[in-house]
Design a protein around this motif. Structure first.
Motif, PDB file in Angstrom:
ATOM      1  N   HIS A   1      74.937 -13.661  -3.306  1.00  0.00           N
ATOM      2  CA  HIS A   1      74.231 -14.840  -4.335  1.00  0.00           C
ATOM      3  C   HIS A   1      74.177 -14.116  -5.825  1.00  0.00           C
ATOM      4  O   HIS A   1      73.218 -13.473  -6.206  1.00  0.00           O
TER       5      HIS A   1
ATOM      6  N   GLU B   1      73.568 -23.794  -4.949  1.00  0.00           N
ATOM      7  CA  GLU B   1      72.042 -23.426  -4.581  1.00  0.00           C
ATOM      8  C   GLU B   1      71.222 -24.592  -5.009  1.00  0.00           C
ATOM      9  O   GLU B   1      71.197 -24.881  -6.126  1.00  0.00           O
TER      10      GLU B   1
ATOM     11  N   HIS C   1      65.816 -25.763  -2.472  1.00  0.00           N
ATOM     12  CA  HIS C   1      65.185 -24.520  -3.426  1.00  0.00           C
ATOM     13  C   HIS C   1      63.680 -24.411  -3.247  1.00  0.00           C
ATOM     14  O   HIS C   1      63.117 -24.536  -1.976  1.00  0.00           O
TER      15      HIS C   1
ATOM     16  N   HIS D   1      66.057 -20.041   1.219  1.00  0.00           N
ATOM     17  CA  HIS D   1      65.036 -21.069   0.522  1.00  0.00           C
ATOM     18  C   HIS D   1      64.570 -22.000   1.429  1.00  0.00           C
ATOM     19  O   HIS D   1      63.816 -22.676   1.341  1.00  0.00           O
TER      20      HIS D   1
ATOM     21  N   HIS E   1      70.733 -15.078   0.475  1.00  0.00           N
ATOM     22  CA  HIS E   1      69.786 -14.020  -0.162  1.00  0.00           C
ATOM     23  C   HIS E   1      68.343 -14.136   0.359  1.00  0.00           C
ATOM     24  O   HIS E   1      67.439 -14.906  -0.222  1.00  0.00           O
TER      25      HIS E   1
ATOM     26  N   ARG F   1      59.726 -16.568   1.777  1.00  0.00           N
ATOM     27  CA  ARG F   1      61.027 -16.561   1.694  1.00  0.00           C
ATOM     28  C   ARG F   1      61.924 -15.577   2.554  1.00  0.00           C
ATOM     29  O   ARG F   1      63.128 -15.469   2.294  1.00  0.00           O
TER      30      ARG F   1
ATOM     31  N   ASP G   1      70.483 -11.685  -5.459  1.00  0.00           N
ATOM     32  CA  ASP G   1      69.726 -12.475  -6.657  1.00  0.00           C
ATOM     33  C   ASP G   1      70.137 -11.991  -8.139  1.00  0.00           C
ATOM     34  O   ASP G   1      69.337 -12.252  -8.905  1.00  0.00           O
TER      35      ASP G   1
HETATM   36 ZN   LIG Z   1      67.428 -18.285  -4.977  1.00  0.00          ZN
END
Ligand SMILES: [Zn+2]
Length: 407
Positions: A41, A147, A174, A215, A236, A247, A353
């Motif tokens: 990611h 994403e 997201h 997410h 991620h 998360r 990330d």
């Molecule tokens: Zn993200």
């Protein structure tokens, strides 16, 4: 680099390529450089349209907050990864979806333009097999991912066009719920996937794309694990047993992910690694400061650089006035080793990330990732296990997606 690049992928990945290594690897930087290291990611594409920003020049996190560029990828031995076409969640109406569609298509074009502008440094990758060939040629590997599928609007057939542009991984959701399902960080609305979300999963499988559940709400994860014809990925995410945050994901789900052949790629996003108390005053000051960057793409390079410098200086002042705890490299490794202890090295990898809020004290940018290898070697992981962790596992999942398409 002058180090010869023997190409290794993980045990259980593209196995024929990974049999020639000794059982115990030596702890040396050369080992890290030999591996194909992918991060699943990278939010770096958000920087590509920054006026004056140059992927080929070395930048510093302290001065412009960026974490990935070609020189730092080379230094850190990051061979490439999945470059994300990220779109923030906006209103679920026709105008919002249209604007998001245009933004995502432009972002995809920017990734291709970056690669086209530097053909000796980067190459677009489409299939799992491409990684080995591109790495062997000394170039960086550019896979693409989505994403937030919000830009697909009401017509998921647009995913076919993104596939043709090279996108091979798709995350549905997201920070907020959208037309495809529930977010990990929003209230339940669909109790998982929406009917359109189920259609999207089927289409991703049909196209041979990897489904990414980072997410997504737990309910979405559960349904994707159930219905996907190929293993899914968490591109991620962290471990909820180490830090309880929506998360992150719990042990039972990590085990189910692994049992289906998937992989969790550990995130280095501060607020998911440790408890960060909310500070409205800090948020307010930060929000006001970041307004300076709102029209960045309309600025000249000189103006853009000045705005970025102002924000960097402003953030230093905000950090001094409203200090916030920052996760360390040790915290990051707690998430990594927890997942490794739980499901073993064939089902864990890296998705930091970068350029999207990732980075910890002691590992601010991609130049620092050899620390991860160094630590895992100390813990006894073998070279072939590390090859899986660093890239082979993600490529195995991609290959399985391709095969599910072919089946
Ligand atoms: Zn993200």
């Amino acid at each position: 680099m002058t180090i010869s690049r023997r190409v290794v992928l993980g045990a259980g990945a593209l196995a024929c390529l990974s049999s020639a290594w000794p059982a115990h690897a030596k702890s040396e930087p050369a080992l890290h450089q030999r591996l194909i290291c992918l991060d699943t990611h990278l939010d770096t594409p958000a920087n590509l349209a920054r006026p004056g920003w140059d992927m080929m020049r070395r930048h510093a996190y302290a001065s412009d907050f960026t974490q990935v560029d070609y020189p730092r990828m080379v230094e850190g031995g990051l061979d490439g990864g999945f470059f994300a076409i990220y779109t923030p969640q906006g209103p679920l109406d026709a105008a919002g979806m249209m604007a998001a569609r245009d933004a995502a298509l432009l972002r995809a074009a920017e990734i291709r333009e970056m690669v086209a502008a530097h053909p000796k440094a980067f190459e677009l990758a489409f299939d799992a097999e491409d990684a080995v060939r591109i790495a062997a040629s000394g170039k960086r590997i550019v896979y693409q991912s989505i994403e937030n599928s919000y830009p697909l609007g009401d017509d998921i057939t647009l995913l076919r066009s993104f596939y043709k542009l090279g996108v091979r991984m798709v995350g549905f959701i997201h920070f907020k719920n959208n037309q495809f399902g529930d977010s990990a960080t929003d209230k339940p609305q669909w109790n998982g996937l929406s009917p359109k979300g189920r259609e999207l999963a089927a289409l991703a499988n049909d196209l041979g794309m990897v489904i990414d559940a980072s997410h997504a709400a737990d309910s979405v994860f559960d349904q994707l694990i159930e219905i996907s014809r190929s293993p899914i990925i968490l591109s991620h995410s962290g471990c909820r047993a180490v830090h309880d945050h929506p998360r992150n994901i719990d042990d039972d789900r990590i085990k189910r992910l692994a049992a289906k052949g998937g992989t969790i790629q550990i995130n280095s996003y501060n607020a998911y690694l440790i408890e960060v108390p909310r500070d409205p005053e800090r948020d307010k000051a930060r929000g006001a400061l970041y307004q300076k960057l709102e029209n960045l793409s309309a600025m000249t390079p000189v103006q853009a650089a000045a705005a970025v410098n102002q924000v960097a200086d402003g953030m230093k002042a905000i950090n001094a006035q409203y200090p916030q705890p920052r996760a360390t490299f040790e915290t990051y490794m707690q998430h990594v080793t927890h997942a490794l202890d739980l499901v073993g090295p064939d089902h864990v990898g890296v998705g930091c990330d970068w350029d999207g809020g990732g980075g910890v004290s002691g590992m601010d940018d991609v130049a620092a990732i050899p620390r991860i290898t160094e630590r895992l070697v100390k813990l006894g992981y073998t070279e072939s296990q590390l090859a899986g962790f660093w890239g082979g596992n993600a490529l195995r999942v991609l290959k399985a997606a391709q095969q599910a398409h072919a089946a």
